[in-house]
Scaffold this motif. Structure first.
Motif, PDB file in Angstrom:
ATOM      1  N   LEU A  22       1.078  -1.391   0.333  1.00 36.90           N
ATOM      2  CA  LEU A  22       0.517   0.094  -0.005  1.00 36.90           C
ATOM      3  C   LEU A  22       0.855   1.454  -0.297  1.00 36.90           C
ATOM      4  O   LEU A  22       0.543   2.662  -0.797  1.00 36.90           O
ATOM      5  CB  LEU A  22      -0.986  -0.531   0.843  1.00 36.90           C
ATOM      6  CG  LEU A  22      -1.921  -1.263   1.188  1.00 36.90           C
ATOM      7  CD1 LEU A  22      -2.415  -1.009   2.883  1.00 36.90           C
ATOM      8  CD2 LEU A  22      -2.961  -1.027  -0.120  1.00 36.90           C
ATOM      9  N   ILE A  28      -2.042   1.268  -7.603  1.00 35.88           N
ATOM     10  CA  ILE A  28      -2.973   1.354  -8.039  1.00 35.88           C
ATOM     11  C   ILE A  28      -3.629   1.148  -9.296  1.00 35.88           C
ATOM     12  O   ILE A  28      -3.561   0.673  -9.843  1.00 35.88           O
ATOM     13  CB  ILE A  28      -3.526   2.836  -7.940  1.00 35.88           C
ATOM     14  CG1 ILE A  28      -4.076   2.619  -6.339  1.00 35.88           C
ATOM     15  CG2 ILE A  28      -4.951   2.716  -8.735  1.00 35.88           C
ATOM     16  CD1 ILE A  28      -4.106   3.869  -5.969  1.00 35.88           C
ATOM     17  N   LYS A  70      -2.609   7.405   4.277  1.00 37.50           N
ATOM     18  CA  LYS A  70      -2.474   6.992   2.646  1.00 37.50           C
ATOM     19  C   LYS A  70      -3.374   5.515   2.462  1.00 37.50           C
ATOM     20  O   LYS A  70      -4.424   5.235   1.301  1.00 37.50           O
ATOM     21  CB  LYS A  70      -1.112   7.023   2.619  1.00 37.50           C
ATOM     22  CG  LYS A  70      -1.139   6.664   1.235  1.00 37.50           C
ATOM     23  CD  LYS A  70       1.092   6.536   0.976  1.00 37.50           C
ATOM     24  CE  LYS A  70       1.562   6.119  -0.427  1.00 37.50           C
ATOM     25  NZ  LYS A  70       2.693   5.808  -0.697  1.00 37.50           N
ATOM     26  N   VAL A  74      -5.713   4.411  -0.767  1.00 34.05           N
ATOM     27  CA  VAL A  74      -5.129   3.307  -1.676  1.00 34.05           C
ATOM     28  C   VAL A  74      -6.217   1.794  -1.867  1.00 34.05           C
ATOM     29  O   VAL A  74      -6.799   1.732  -2.531  1.00 34.05           O
ATOM     30  CB  VAL A  74      -3.902   3.032  -1.090  1.00 34.05           C
ATOM     31  CG1 VAL A  74      -3.267   1.696  -2.173  1.00 34.05           C
ATOM     32  CG2 VAL A  74      -3.172   3.946  -1.385  1.00 34.05           C
TER      33      VAL A  74
END
Length: 550
Positions: A22, A28, A70, A74
């Motif tokens: 992550l 992504i 974050k 994500v």
């Protein structure tokens, strides 16, 4: 040497954690590219559970920033990449679904940041895994009540709108899976938020949800929201004593949406699109209109400003009291109600003196252009209707022409008992509704050409005829933009020429005509006396430099 750590580098390690992945910026993109090893790792139940934890569980106050910001972001993006095998792991596991919807459980506060991530994941499931998700919610119907409880959070409201079926794609393709919602009391729960909450955000979002249903919803829900019983319930909340004004404003927004003539019927549900001009116009159910007329008298009482003591300082003086959003919304509601063409509504408006009171507000608040716009629409609706008593009411009992002439004679703000008071020690400004009065007057003349009653009424008024010839016609000529030449009165023949090609230095300008146009503007009182003196002085100073072409 510098080694770049990538997703592949982490996957090559014997032992790695979800957090390491992550923390990588390209995770992504790798999900969207359907990286096989990454997808196989993320599809595992333990990883899906941890991803949901980041979305629904708020980070401790002393947590690192990446845990707070974050990782939830994500995690949400991984789900919204719409990788089927990951979504399937989630939606087919009831414990994981329970964890996801645990975000809605009552607690002290719900983070709007996490609420946004939660709503994106649920909407993704609703679009890609509609049937299993709706089966889950049907088995856990308390979810609907919890969504309504959190309707003040806009992202939660968006989930609710989709679940109710106010979406063309959803209801058309998954009718059987969503039909059970029609048998719930979700509409009653939403409208009761007007009574149980004092939050303007809750009221606004509840109204937006119900307006979405009026525009595009399953037939049963659309029929329920337009029923007299539901409208009566809505008005009870709106007119309840001591409730915030936002309740009334947003309740009327729902009524306006129900009356909107631009809704079209397409298929089995209503679709709303202001850009569409074809199709069959929705005819408002007479019972819907009658349900609104039941409390019309109570609604119109709120237009009385005589007993209110609040005041508001403005650049031109003082408002005591200000008109307020709620009164403006009432006027807008009356404006839309008149467009329906309901004879019952027109009779009630005449009986309660609604048009006369609204016309008074037009002159009492001469600088509220929002109000002027709605009042102009009301007047035009009355003049264009086929109901002769309404036209007669406007011309005789409301004295429309007399009030126009009075305003034209006294075109500056007067220090009177009206709500709008000029500032002390300064010259009173011109009233700000002359433009609307001009358009209304021109419309009167235009409609009088086809309506014998209007024509006869105008012809009998000698003061109107004098004003029409000596003031209105000249004003129309002056304000006719098609006669303007962008400051160059003698260059009309060059109008089609591109401005970049103008040889302006070699062109003769009719300065005398320019000066004449300016003097006409002063003559009609467009500028104040100070402006006239200043401009005339400027013209006199410039005379010695002006050479009029022969």
């Amino acid at each position: 040497m510098i080694y770049w750590i990538t997703v592949e580098t982490i996957l090559d390690k014997e032992n790695f954690t979800l957090e390491e992945l992550l923390d990588e910026d390209d995770i992504i993109q790798e999900c969207k590219a359907l990286n096989g090893r990454l997808i196989n790792f993320l599809r595992e139940r333990a990883q899906v559970e941890q991803l949901i934890q980041y979305i629904v569980v708020e980070a401790p106050e002393d947590a690192e920033k990446r845990r707070t910001f974050k990782f939830p972001f994500v995690a949400c993006e991984i789900f919204t990449c719409e990788v089927d095998i990951i979504l399937k792991t989630l939606v087919e596991d009831e414990e994981l679904m329970n964890l996801l919807f645990s975000f809605l459980e009552p607690k002290d506060s719900h983070s709007t940041l996490l609420a946004g991530y939660f709503s994106k994941v649920v909407i993704c499931l609703l679009l890609r895994k509609t049937v299993p998700l709706m089966h889950y919610i049907k088995a856990h119907q308390e979810i609907m009540a919890r969504l309504v409880d959190l309707i003040g959070i806009t992202s939660i409201m968006e989930v609710l709108i989709r679940l109710i079926g106010a979406d063309e794609h959803m209801y058309t393709n998954f009718t059987e899976s969503m039909q059970w919602i029609e048998d719930t009391n979700v509409l009653e729960m939403i409208v009761d938020k007007f009574s149980s909450s004092d939050s303007p955000e809750v009221h606004a979002n509840a109204a937006e949800t119900l307006c979405s249903i009026t525009r595009s919803a399953p037939p049963a829900l659309a029929a329920k929201i337009s029923s007299p019983n539901f409208i009566g319930r809505l008005f009870r909340h709106a007119l309840e004593n001591s409730r915030p004004k936002s309740v009334l404003v947003n309740s009327l927004s729902i009524c306006i949406s129900l009356l909107d003539p631009k809704r079209l019927t397409l298929g089995t549900y209503y679709m709303f699109n202001r850009q569409l001009t074809h199709g069959s116009t929705v005819t408002v159910n007479p019972e819907t209109v009658e349900g609104m007329l039941g409390r019309l008298g109570d609604l119109l009482k709120l237009l009385d400003v005589s007993s209110e003591e609040s005041s508001l300082l403005t650049t031109y003086g003082k408002l005591q009291p200000p008109l307020g959003k709620h009164r403006l919304k009432i006027v807008e509601f009356i404006s839309v109600l008149l467009t329906v063409g309901s004879e019952a509504a027109e009779k009630e408006l005449i009986r309660h003196g609604a048009v006369r009171r609204i016309l008074d507000l037009f002159f009492e608040y001469p600088y509220n252009n929002f109000l002027h716009h709605h009042v102009e629409n009301i007047i035009l609706s009355c003049l264009e209707c086929k109901n002769a008593p309404l036209i007669e009411h406007l011309l005789h009992e409301c004295n429309l022409v007399g009030k126009i002439l009075e305003a034209e004679k006294n075109f500056t703000l007067k220090d009177s008992n009206k709500p709008t008071v000029p500032a002390e020690g300064r010259l009173p400004p011109r009233i700000g509704n002359i433009g609307h009065l001009t358009r209304i007057s021109n419309k009167l003349i235009q409609l009088g050409n086809n309506n014998s009653e209007i024509h006869a009424y105008l012809q009998e008024n000698s003061e109107w005829n004098d004003w029409q010839i000596n003031v209105l016609s000249k004003r129309n000529t002056l304000e006719n933009i098609y006669q303007w030449a962008c400051g160059r009165p003698t260059a009309l023949h060059d109008r089609g020429r591109d401005s970049d090609d103008d040889d302006y230095q070699n062109r003769d300008y009719d300065v005398a005509a320019l000066a004449n146009n300016l003097s006409q503007a002063f003559r009609y009182g467009i500028y104040s006396n100070d402006d006239v003196d200043e401009a005339q002085g400027s013209l006199e100073r410039d005379d010695e430099f002006i050479t009029v072409p022969s």
